[in-house]
Design a protein around this motif. Sequence first.
Motif, PDB file in Angstrom:
ATOM      1  N   ALA A 121       0.858  -1.184   0.000  1.00 37.49           N
ATOM      2  CA  ALA A 121       0.000   0.000   0.000  1.00 37.49           C
ATOM      3  C   ALA A 121       0.892   1.230   0.000  1.00 37.49           C
ATOM      4  CB  ALA A 121      -0.900  -0.020   1.244  1.00 37.49           C
ATOM      5  N   THR A 122       0.255   2.400   0.108  1.00 34.84           N
ATOM      6  CA  THR A 122       1.034   3.623   0.216  1.00 34.84           C
ATOM      7  C   THR A 122       1.833   3.573   1.502  1.00 34.84           C
ATOM      8  OG1 THR A 122      -0.825   4.684   1.321  1.00 34.84           O
ATOM      9  CG2 THR A 122      -0.675   4.934  -1.064  1.00 34.84           C
TER      10      THR A 122
ATOM     11  N   VAL B 197       0.475  -2.650   3.887  1.00 40.18           N
ATOM     12  CA  VAL B 197       0.147  -3.620   2.854  1.00 40.18           C
ATOM     13  C   VAL B 197      -1.350  -3.560   2.568  1.00 40.18           C
ATOM     14  CG1 VAL B 197       2.020  -5.173   3.490  1.00 40.18           C
ATOM     15  CG2 VAL B 197      -0.232  -5.482   4.522  1.00 40.18           C
ATOM     16  N   ARG B 198      -1.698  -3.999   1.371  1.00 36.07           N
ATOM     17  CA  ARG B 198      -3.099  -4.211   1.007  1.00 36.07           C
ATOM     18  C   ARG B 198      -3.309  -5.704   0.854  1.00 36.07           C
ATOM     19  NH1 ARG B 198      -5.427   0.634  -0.689  1.00 36.07           N
ATOM     20  NH2 ARG B 198      -3.953   2.258  -1.321  1.00 36.07           N
TER      21      ARG B 198
ATOM     22  N   THR C 176      -6.691  -8.742   0.702  1.00 36.05           N
ATOM     23  CA  THR C 176      -8.107  -9.083   0.775  1.00 36.05           C
ATOM     24  C   THR C 176      -8.252 -10.597   0.724  1.00 36.05           C
ATOM     25  OG1 THR C 176      -8.802  -7.030  -0.313  1.00 36.05           O
ATOM     26  CG2 THR C 176     -10.376  -8.857  -0.294  1.00 36.05           C
TER      27      THR C 176
ATOM     28  N   ASP D 193      -1.660  -0.251   7.079  1.00 36.46           N
ATOM     29  CA  ASP D 193      -2.218  -1.448   6.442  1.00 36.46           C
ATOM     30  C   ASP D 193      -3.671  -1.212   6.037  1.00 36.46           C
ATOM     31  OD1 ASP D 193       0.159  -2.734   6.914  1.00 36.46           O
ATOM     32  OD2 ASP D 193      -0.622  -4.071   8.478  1.00 36.46           O
ATOM     33  N   ARG D 194      -4.067  -1.876   4.962  1.00 35.20           N
ATOM     34  CA  ARG D 194      -5.472  -1.899   4.532  1.00 35.20           C
ATOM     35  C   ARG D 194      -5.840  -3.348   4.272  1.00 35.20           C
ATOM     36  NH1 ARG D 194      -8.077   2.831   3.205  1.00 35.20           N
ATOM     37  NH2 ARG D 194      -6.804   4.716   3.379  1.00 35.20           N
ATOM     38  N   LEU D 195      -6.541  -3.941   5.237  1.00 37.83           N
ATOM     39  CA  LEU D 195      -6.892  -5.348   5.171  1.00 37.83           C
ATOM     40  C   LEU D 195      -8.402  -5.490   5.005  1.00 37.83           C
ATOM     41  CD1 LEU D 195      -4.755  -6.635   8.183  1.00 37.83           C
ATOM     42  CD2 LEU D 195      -4.041  -6.280   5.810  1.00 37.83           C
TER      43      LEU D 195
ATOM     44  N   HIS E  51      -6.493   0.087   8.521  1.00 39.58           N
ATOM     45  CA  HIS E  51      -7.902  -0.150   8.187  1.00 39.58           C
ATOM     46  C   HIS E  51      -8.134  -1.652   8.065  1.00 39.58           C
ATOM     47  CE1 HIS E  51      -8.984   4.081   7.131  1.00 39.58           C
ATOM     48  NE2 HIS E  51      -7.676   4.144   6.941  1.00 39.58           N
ATOM     49  N   TYR E  52      -9.214  -2.118   8.664  1.00 34.84           N
ATOM     50  CA  TYR E  52      -9.587  -3.532   8.573  1.00 34.84           C
ATOM     51  C   TYR E  52     -11.083  -3.566   8.292  1.00 34.84           C
ATOM     52  CZ  TYR E  52      -9.742  -8.548   9.808  1.00 34.84           C
ATOM     53  OH  TYR E  52      -9.895  -9.916   9.803  1.00 34.84           O
TER      54      TYR E  52
END
Length: 273
Positions: free
Chosen positions: A11-12, A16-17, A19, A78-80, A112-113
């Motif tokens: 991610a930025t 991490v991204r 899904t 993180d964006r999970l 973000h989750y």
Amino acid sequence: MTAPAVPVVPATGTGVRATARVVAEADGRGGTALPVLAGDGPLALRRTRPGAAGGAGGGAGAARVTVVGAMSAPLGGDRLALDVTAGPGARLWMGAAAATIALPGRSAEPAHYDVRLTVGDGATLCWLPEPLISARGSDLRMTCRVELAPTARLLLREEQVLGRAGEPPGRLTARLTVRRAGRALLDQELGYGPGTPGWDGGAVLGGHRATGQLLLVDPAFEDRPVPVRQLGETAVLTPLAGPAALVTAVAPDALRLRRLLDEVTADGRMFTN
């Protein structure tokens, strides 16, 4: 068929991204198949046998999936996401192997989750993860969005523990949105930790450090609504229009919170007249 894990996409910043996806379908023989079981990054998915994990079982013929943490997450930046679908007539139990710990990361951005649950007609989903622990210095924005068909059944548990032993919590925002047959059933947002006014006051936690809720949605409640009921000194059972029942509780620690919620889950009389 078990789908292969999708590679983690940065991610930025340094987050991490990732899904992970689960799709459950009725197999036509009284059981439930898992045509999609795709872990990603920190979210590894394992099909488990009945009795391999705690919690309500989801009924005979239910498929069971356990989320296993493959690395430390969520960290700052993180964006999970976890996307779960129980198709018409499917029965799915989902739990976790361990608590989720929100930790500070190299990035100053919040983590973000996002959990997305979709339950089709005649399907049952039990979403019973382990607690979320908000560690000192972390900043997590968590959402759970649920879409229910008119005849779907749902048992959902959420638990938040504010800080590890002997430490203050990080910042945590948790939003739960539930829609049934396209109409809003429940939409609430809770905030805790630094920068959140009054979160530790008498009107919210009153000095407790663990909070949780159980949501049960069942079409049977249309004919026999659930009465309001106090459950001990720090929990209450409240009916919702929909039909549904919500138990909210606070406790000094995670162990006593789980014992309280487990008692409610095990005692079906709590949801009847």
